[in-house]
Design an enzyme around this catalytic site. Structure first.
Site, short mmCIF file in Angstrom:
data_model
loop_
_atom_site.label_atom_id
_atom_site.label_comp_id
_atom_site.label_asym_id
_atom_site.label_seq_id
_atom_site.Cartn_x
_atom_site.Cartn_y
_atom_site.Cartn_z
N VAL A 125 0.83 -1.21 0.00
CA VAL A 125 0.00 0.00 0.00
C VAL A 125 0.87 1.26 0.00
CG1 VAL A 125 -1.69 1.34 1.31
CG2 VAL A 125 -1.97 -1.13 1.09
N VAL A 128 2.21 1.92 -3.44
CA VAL A 128 1.17 2.50 -4.29
C VAL A 128 0.99 3.98 -3.97
CG1 VAL A 128 -1.27 2.40 -4.94
CG2 VAL A 128 0.00 0.28 -4.54
N TYR A 129 1.04 4.30 -2.67
CA TYR A 129 0.90 5.69 -2.23
C TYR A 129 2.02 6.57 -2.80
CZ TYR A 129 1.37 9.64 1.02
OH TYR A 129 1.52 10.89 1.57
N LEU A 130 3.27 6.13 -2.66
CA LEU A 130 4.38 6.94 -3.15
C LEU A 130 4.33 7.09 -4.67
CD1 LEU A 130 7.34 5.65 -0.94
CD2 LEU A 130 6.10 7.82 -0.74
N LYS A 133 1.38 9.62 -5.42
CA LYS A 133 1.79 10.99 -5.13
C LYS A 133 2.79 11.48 -6.19
CE LYS A 133 0.81 13.13 -1.80
NZ LYS A 133 -0.34 14.04 -1.56
#
Length: 218
Positions: A125, A128-130, A133
């Site tokens: 997760v 995926v976040y990095l 962004k």
């Protein structure tokens, strides 16, 4: 100044709203939960009820009309899964940028994350976040109609702010109180000379206003 903040009930956003309203700015925060409206009013901000995961560019732009600056401080949050990293951390940021362009709001400040990278590898997760962004940052950085600045804080804490930071293109890892991130954002909103910069920020030894003026002069 009139400043509209996406993610108006976030921990950094509420701190920023209090700071901006205290200095006399007109502040509005976009929220999707009407129950959060009183918290924004207590911070001196006007709540705007709007879901950035389902709103159109035209709807968002209507709320940005007449604003002097826009700040994207929304996030799916640590408990969310990969899908919402795509729809909020990436999708809502792109939508907000497109709406700012549509509304003619040039000053655009983004709360990103240290390590954000559209080429970041991995399927966890946080990976995926990095990546989300990073993809949002890359999109915003291509918008010639925006005077954008992207701020990438280190690890966030709820410690009291010190007013002392290290603000550079690359600081390396570190921690920073949310209070101090809000202080940096308040300065950046006012400092269009930082347009076109991607900056990292962690705790340091330089007063916030001095740090912002320093990067603006480079």
């Amino acid at each position: 100044m009139r400043i509209v903040i996406a993610g108006g009930h976030g921990q950094i956003a509420l701190r920023l709203e209090r700071r901006l309203s205290a200095r006399g700015d007109e502040v509005a925060g976009i929220i999707r939960n009407a129950a959060h409206g009183d918290d924004l009013r207590a911070a001196g901000a006007e709540p705007i009820l709007l879901d950035l995961e389902s709103a159109s560019v035209e709807e968002v732009a209507a709320h940005l009309q007449g604003a002097d600056a826009a700040v994207f401080a929304a996030g799916a949050g640590p408990g969310s899964g990969p899908r919402r990293k795509e729809t909020v951390d990436k999708g809502a940021a792109i939508l907000f940028a497109d709406a700012a362009v549509r509304a003619g709001v040039r000053r655009f400040v983004v709360v990103s994350s240290m390590g954000a990278d559209p080429e970041h590898q991995g399927d966890e997760v946080f990976d995926v976040y990095l990546r989300a962004k990073g993809e949002a940052d890359a999109y915003i950085a291509q918008q010639e109609a925006l005077d954008w600045t992207i701020l990438r804080p280190g690890t966030l804490t709820n410690d009291p702010g010190t007013g002392l930071v290290r603000l550079e293109a690359h600081t390396g890892p570190g921690t920073i109180p949310r209070d101090d991130v809000a202080a940096v954002l308040a300065e950046l909103v006012d400092t269009s000379a930082t347009a076109g910069l991607i900056l990292e920020v962690i705790s340091g030894s330089t007063p916030v206003s001095v740090a912002v003026k320093s990067v603006a002069g480079n």
